[in-house]
Design an enzyme around this catalytic site. Structure first.
Site, PDB file in Angstrom:
ATOM      1  N   HIS A 104      23.674 -17.142  -5.111  1.00 62.91           N
ATOM      2  CA  HIS A 104      24.711 -16.226  -5.592  1.00 62.91           C
ATOM      3  C   HIS A 104      26.061 -16.905  -5.480  1.00 62.91           C
ATOM      4  O   HIS A 104      26.227 -17.870  -4.730  1.00 62.91           O
ATOM      5  CB  HIS A 104      24.694 -14.914  -4.794  1.00 62.91           C
ATOM      6  CG  HIS A 104      24.821 -15.118  -3.322  1.00 62.91           C
ATOM      7  ND1 HIS A 104      23.746 -15.469  -2.532  1.00 62.91           N
ATOM      8  CD2 HIS A 104      25.888 -15.058  -2.490  1.00 62.91           C
ATOM      9  CE1 HIS A 104      24.144 -15.596  -1.275  1.00 62.91           C
ATOM     10  NE2 HIS A 104      25.441 -15.363  -1.222  1.00 62.91           N
ATOM     11  N   ILE A 126      29.261  -5.889  -0.107  1.00 66.10           N
ATOM     12  CA  ILE A 126      29.299  -4.748   0.818  1.00 66.10           C
ATOM     13  C   ILE A 126      30.360  -4.932   1.902  1.00 66.10           C
ATOM     14  O   ILE A 126      30.789  -3.951   2.519  1.00 66.10           O
ATOM     15  CB  ILE A 126      27.885  -4.547   1.433  1.00 66.10           C
ATOM     16  CG1 ILE A 126      27.673  -3.112   1.857  1.00 66.10           C
ATOM     17  CG2 ILE A 126      27.621  -5.510   2.566  1.00 66.10           C
ATOM     18  CD1 ILE A 126      26.213  -2.765   2.160  1.00 66.10           C
ATOM     19  N   HIS A 181      30.154 -16.013  -4.982  1.00 67.52           N
ATOM     20  CA  HIS A 181      31.188 -15.039  -4.630  1.00 67.52           C
ATOM     21  C   HIS A 181      32.357 -15.231  -5.602  1.00 67.52           C
ATOM     22  O   HIS A 181      32.840 -16.349  -5.778  1.00 67.52           O
ATOM     23  CB  HIS A 181      31.709 -15.290  -3.217  1.00 67.52           C
ATOM     24  CG  HIS A 181      30.683 -15.158  -2.136  1.00 67.52           C
ATOM     25  ND1 HIS A 181      30.620 -14.062  -1.296  1.00 67.52           N
ATOM     26  CD2 HIS A 181      29.682 -15.980  -1.748  1.00 67.52           C
ATOM     27  CE1 HIS A 181      29.625 -14.231  -0.436  1.00 67.52           C
ATOM     28  NE2 HIS A 181      29.040 -15.389  -0.680  1.00 67.52           N
TER      29      HIS A 181
HETATM   30  P1  AMP Z   1      26.329 -15.462   1.801  1.00 70.63           P
HETATM   31  O1  AMP Z   1      26.767 -15.336   3.240  1.00 70.63           O
HETATM   32  O2  AMP Z   1      27.087 -16.479   1.004  1.00 70.63           O
HETATM   33  O3  AMP Z   1      24.828 -15.637   1.712  1.00 70.63           O
HETATM   34  O4  AMP Z   1      26.712 -14.099   1.108  1.00 70.63           O
HETATM   35  C1  AMP Z   1      25.927 -12.940   1.251  1.00 70.63           C
HETATM   36  C2  AMP Z   1      26.847 -11.789   0.959  1.00 70.63           C
HETATM   37  O5  AMP Z   1      26.042 -10.647   0.702  1.00 70.63           O
HETATM   38  C3  AMP Z   1      27.787 -11.424   2.101  1.00 70.63           C
HETATM   39  O6  AMP Z   1      29.135 -11.559   1.683  1.00 70.63           O
HETATM   40  C4  AMP Z   1      27.409  -9.974   2.430  1.00 70.63           C
HETATM   41  O7  AMP Z   1      28.532  -9.180   2.734  1.00 70.63           O
HETATM   42  C5  AMP Z   1      26.754  -9.524   1.138  1.00 70.63           C
HETATM   43  N1  AMP Z   1      25.789  -8.447   1.261  1.00 70.63           N
HETATM   44  C6  AMP Z   1      24.820  -8.308   2.217  1.00 70.63           C
HETATM   45  N2  AMP Z   1      24.092  -7.204   1.997  1.00 70.63           N
HETATM   46  C7  AMP Z   1      24.598  -6.628   0.870  1.00 70.63           C
HETATM   47  C8  AMP Z   1      24.284  -5.462   0.118  1.00 70.63           C
HETATM   48  N3  AMP Z   1      23.276  -4.634   0.476  1.00 70.63           N
HETATM   49  N4  AMP Z   1      25.030  -5.167  -0.975  1.00 70.63           N
HETATM   50  C9  AMP Z   1      26.038  -5.982  -1.340  1.00 70.63           C
HETATM   51  N5  AMP Z   1      26.389  -7.107  -0.682  1.00 70.63           N
HETATM   52  C10 AMP Z   1      25.684  -7.427   0.405  1.00 70.63           C
END
Ligand code: AMP
Ligand code: ZN
Length: 115
Positions: A101, A32, A103
């Site tokens: 997850h 997002i 990236h």
């Molecule tokens: P992390 O900081 O490695 O846990 O990555 C979490 C990621 O999830 C971040 O890059 C956020 O931008 C992403 N994120 C949070 N909420 C959403 C959402 N609703 N849809 C897609 N990505 C999201």
């Protein structure tokens, strides 16, 4: 499903996301808040809090994550230049969503060291 887990809700279709790929083990959707021209999250359907919670039976799953990362990079056309796959673990690692997850970032030159 993890209680109140954002990514479990996306996997269940309860919260919308732009799904780029899905199979029986993984879902891949747009981040997002993209940090590169291509920024996807590769998310196992199994709820696992962090890298520290992986067990031996997850070995094939994590190998599959990297296979899918490479295939998506090829399909999307940014594999040749190179790309990055990142897993953040816990607070100091920058993890904000506690459902494991990966990236997948591409489409620009990456910096080293990461912040
Ligand atoms: P992390 O900081 O490695 O846990 O990555 C979490 C990621 O999830 C971040 O890059 C956020 O931008 C992403 N994120 C949070 N909420 C959403 C959402 N609703 N849809 C897609 N990505 C999201
Ligand atoms: Zn979850």
């Amino acid at each position: 499903m993890g209680a109140d887990c954002l990514f479990c809700k996306i996997i269940a279709g309860e919260i919308p996301a732009t799904i780029k790929y899905e199979d029986s083990h993984l879902v891949v959707f747009d981040d997002i808040d993209p940090q590169a021209p291509y920024h996807f999250l590769i998310v196992p359907k199994k709820h696992i809090d962090t890298t520290l919670d992986l067990v031996a039976e997850d070995n094939e799953l994590i190998g599959h994550v990297y296979q899918v990362a490479g295939k998506l990079a090829l399909d999307m056309g940014f594999a040749e230049e190179g790309f990055r796959v990142i897993n953040n673990c816990k607070e100091a690692g920058g993890q904000t969503v506690w459902h494991i997850h990966f990236h997948l970032l591409g489409g620009r030159d990456m910096n080293w060291p990461p912040g």
